[in-house]
Every structure is written in C-alpha cells, then in structure tokens.
Design a protein around this motif. Sequence first.
Motif, PDB file in Angstrom:
ATOM      1  N   ARG A  33      13.375  15.290 -37.804  1.00  0.00           N
ATOM      2  CA  ARG A  33      14.104  15.400 -36.996  1.00  0.00           C
ATOM      3  C   ARG A  33      13.703  14.619 -35.433  1.00  0.00           C
ATOM      4  NH1 ARG A  33      19.302  16.095 -35.070  1.00  0.00           N
ATOM      5  NH2 ARG A  33      19.770  16.905 -33.390  1.00  0.00           N
ATOM      6  N   GLU A  34      12.235  15.098 -35.115  1.00  0.00           N
ATOM      7  CA  GLU A  34      11.815  13.650 -34.311  1.00  0.00           C
ATOM      8  C   GLU A  34      12.259  11.781 -34.483  1.00  0.00           C
ATOM      9  OE1 GLU A  34      10.762  13.462 -31.255  1.00  0.00           O
ATOM     10  OE2 GLU A  34       9.539  15.074 -31.270  1.00  0.00           O
ATOM     11  N   LEU A  35      11.761  11.957 -36.227  1.00  0.00           N
ATOM     12  CA  LEU A  35      12.153  10.596 -36.540  1.00  0.00           C
ATOM     13  C   LEU A  35      13.237  10.139 -36.190  1.00  0.00           C
ATOM     14  CD1 LEU A  35       9.858  10.164 -40.045  1.00  0.00           C
ATOM     15  CD2 LEU A  35       8.879   9.729 -37.212  1.00  0.00           C
ATOM     16  N   SER A  36      14.249  11.174 -36.522  1.00  0.00           N
ATOM     17  CA  SER A  36      15.352  10.449 -36.505  1.00  0.00           C
ATOM     18  C   SER A  36      15.465  10.147 -34.638  1.00  0.00           C
ATOM     19  CB  SER A  36      16.181  11.421 -36.705  1.00  0.00           C
ATOM     20  OG  SER A  36      17.907  11.289 -35.962  1.00  0.00           O
ATOM     21  N   PHE A  37      15.405  11.603 -33.542  1.00  0.00           N
ATOM     22  CA  PHE A  37      15.331  11.353 -32.538  1.00  0.00           C
ATOM     23  C   PHE A  37      14.677   9.436 -31.375  1.00  0.00           C
ATOM     24  CE2 PHE A  37      14.214  13.443 -28.022  1.00  0.00           C
ATOM     25  CZ  PHE A  37      15.446  12.856 -27.955  1.00  0.00           C
ATOM     26  N   ALA A  38      14.099   9.705 -32.710  1.00  0.00           N
ATOM     27  CA  ALA A  38      13.638   7.971 -32.010  1.00  0.00           C
ATOM     28  C   ALA A  38      14.492   7.254 -32.562  1.00  0.00           C
ATOM     29  CB  ALA A  38      12.115   7.995 -32.671  1.00  0.00           C
ATOM     30  N   GLN A  39      14.159   6.952 -34.025  1.00  0.00           N
ATOM     31  CA  GLN A  39      14.943   6.050 -34.308  1.00  0.00           C
ATOM     32  C   GLN A  39      16.921   5.650 -33.411  1.00  0.00           C
ATOM     33  OE1 GLN A  39      14.396   4.204 -37.119  1.00  0.00           O
ATOM     34  NE2 GLN A  39      15.554   3.298 -36.210  1.00  0.00           N
ATOM     35  N   SER A  40      17.571   6.928 -32.477  1.00  0.00           N
ATOM     36  CA  SER A  40      18.568   6.644 -31.935  1.00  0.00           C
ATOM     37  C   SER A  40      18.204   6.109 -30.983  1.00  0.00           C
ATOM     38  CB  SER A  40      18.946   8.258 -31.232  1.00  0.00           C
ATOM     39  OG  SER A  40      17.988   9.066 -30.733  1.00  0.00           O
ATOM     40  N   VAL A  41      16.815   6.146 -30.239  1.00  0.00           N
ATOM     41  CA  VAL A  41      16.670   5.184 -28.994  1.00  0.00           C
ATOM     42  C   VAL A  41      16.110   3.384 -29.550  1.00  0.00           C
ATOM     43  CG1 VAL A  41      14.763   4.812 -27.692  1.00  0.00           C
ATOM     44  CG2 VAL A  41      16.086   6.548 -27.716  1.00  0.00           C
ATOM     45  N   ALA A  42      15.878   3.314 -30.193  1.00  0.00           N
ATOM     46  CA  ALA A  42      15.380   1.720 -31.476  1.00  0.00           C
ATOM     47  C   ALA A  42      16.820   1.382 -32.055  1.00  0.00           C
ATOM     48  CB  ALA A  42      15.026   1.910 -33.209  1.00  0.00           C
ATOM     49  N   ASP A  43      18.103   2.606 -32.443  1.00  0.00           N
ATOM     50  CA  ASP A  43      18.985   1.603 -32.251  1.00  0.00           C
ATOM     51  C   ASP A  43      19.946   1.460 -31.648  1.00  0.00           C
ATOM     52  OD1 ASP A  43      18.447   1.499 -35.421  1.00  0.00           O
ATOM     53  OD2 ASP A  43      19.311   4.088 -35.768  1.00  0.00           O
ATOM     54  N   HIS A  44      19.798   2.243 -30.439  1.00  0.00           N
ATOM     55  CA  HIS A  44      20.513   1.848 -29.408  1.00  0.00           C
ATOM     56  C   HIS A  44      21.672   3.047 -28.679  1.00  0.00           C
ATOM     57  CE1 HIS A  44      17.333  -1.099 -28.347  1.00  0.00           C
ATOM     58  NE2 HIS A  44      17.845  -1.839 -29.713  1.00  0.00           N
ATOM     59  N   ASP A  45      21.796   4.048 -29.705  1.00  0.00           N
ATOM     60  CA  ASP A  45      22.572   4.643 -30.483  1.00  0.00           C
ATOM     61  C   ASP A  45      22.771   5.745 -29.736  1.00  0.00           C
ATOM     62  OD1 ASP A  45      24.088   6.665 -31.123  1.00  0.00           O
ATOM     63  OD2 ASP A  45      24.155   5.889 -33.576  1.00  0.00           O
ATOM     64  N   THR A  46      23.524   5.660 -28.163  1.00  0.00           N
ATOM     65  CA  THR A  46      23.505   7.112 -26.878  1.00  0.00           C
ATOM     66  C   THR A  46      23.609   7.764 -27.707  1.00  0.00           C
ATOM     67  OG1 THR A  46      23.800   5.836 -25.425  1.00  0.00           O
ATOM     68  CG2 THR A  46      24.444   7.743 -24.624  1.00  0.00           C
ATOM     69  N   ARG A  87      11.865  -1.718 -24.331  1.00  0.00           N
ATOM     70  CA  ARG A  87      11.927  -1.101 -25.776  1.00  0.00           C
ATOM     71  C   ARG A  87      10.718   0.452 -25.392  1.00  0.00           C
ATOM     72  NH1 ARG A  87      12.127  -7.065 -27.034  1.00  0.00           N
ATOM     73  NH2 ARG A  87      15.043  -7.371 -27.175  1.00  0.00           N
ATOM     74  N   LEU A  88      11.416   1.157 -26.459  1.00  0.00           N
ATOM     75  CA  LEU A  88      10.787   2.047 -26.640  1.00  0.00           C
ATOM     76  C   LEU A  88      10.673   2.867 -27.963  1.00  0.00           C
ATOM     77  CD1 LEU A  88       9.289   4.585 -25.743  1.00  0.00           C
ATOM     78  CD2 LEU A  88      11.349   5.946 -24.877  1.00  0.00           C
TER      79      LEU A  88
END
Length: 169
Positions: A33-46, A87-88
Amino acid sequence: MFAVLASLLASPASHAFAPSAAADAARCEVWDRELSFAQSVADHDTEAFASHLHPFAVFGVSRPNPQRGQGEILEAWAGLIAGRQTRLWWYPEHVHAGGDAGIVSSSGPALYQDVASGQYRLGRFSSVWQRGADGVWRVVFDDGLAPQPADPAKVEAFHRGRVGACPPA
C-alpha cells in the motif's frame, strides 16, 4: 506486581515479541500500500492519492499546525502531486505491525527533485496506517524529516535501495 515488572525490565530478551501471522500479513499489505501511495504521486494522480488517506488523517504531526483531514492534506499536497515545481518519490524501508494487526507503521527515504534546477534533496517519512472496516489500509498519521541536499551518489543509493516485494520479518 513490582516483582513481575522488575523481571520484565531485567530480562527483555527473554520476552521478545514475535509477530503473529496476521501481523506479518498486515505488514506486507501496508508495504504494498505504501508503494501504491508513492506511485500515486509519481503518476500525478490526485484521486489515487486521496484513496490512501483516512478521512481524518493528520499530516505533519510533529509540527504546531499540521494538516488535518483529507481536504487540507489534498490542498497542501496539490503541488507535490502535480509535480510542477517539485517531484517526489519514496518507498518503505521499515514496516512494523504491533499487537493490533489493524495498525501498522511504515518509514523510509523520500527523494525530492526541484524541477527548475534539477537539484535533489533527501529526507525521510514516517506513517501510521489503519485498516478500515472495508479492509482497506489508509494513512492516519504522517510526518517526515526535512530533506537535505543530496549528491549523485545519494540519489543513486536511494534508487538502488527500493525493494518492491515485502521482505521477510
């Protein structure tokens, strides 16, 4: 009572905590879930980012004026999610479940890049996750250490350190 407490304090190794199978499964679920959370920011997906937040989450818990609730957090994070100025990226390094398999902590490194200059800074995050009644893990508390300038070797070490699969406890 005092004798029992004294014996526990005197020999902590003899009372080591062994996580249950449920706690270990929860730990790995939060890792993903943490990896998914980080991916949401990398994908710019609010929308995906918001799906990781508890409705009453608190971000910046060690600060005098933290962001409270999903709305404030989304507003404060809008620029990071969009990635226009910074970028984060982040990933879990340590994930621990305690006695309650419905609460898990995660922590790890966070890499920031200034879009204009290309300069990197490296910080750390720490989050507390709670499993909702629907079975979905959401961040309840989040904070981090202020990022410091990172040279190319530290940036490379950050990228090499990412582990995709939950490691054994």
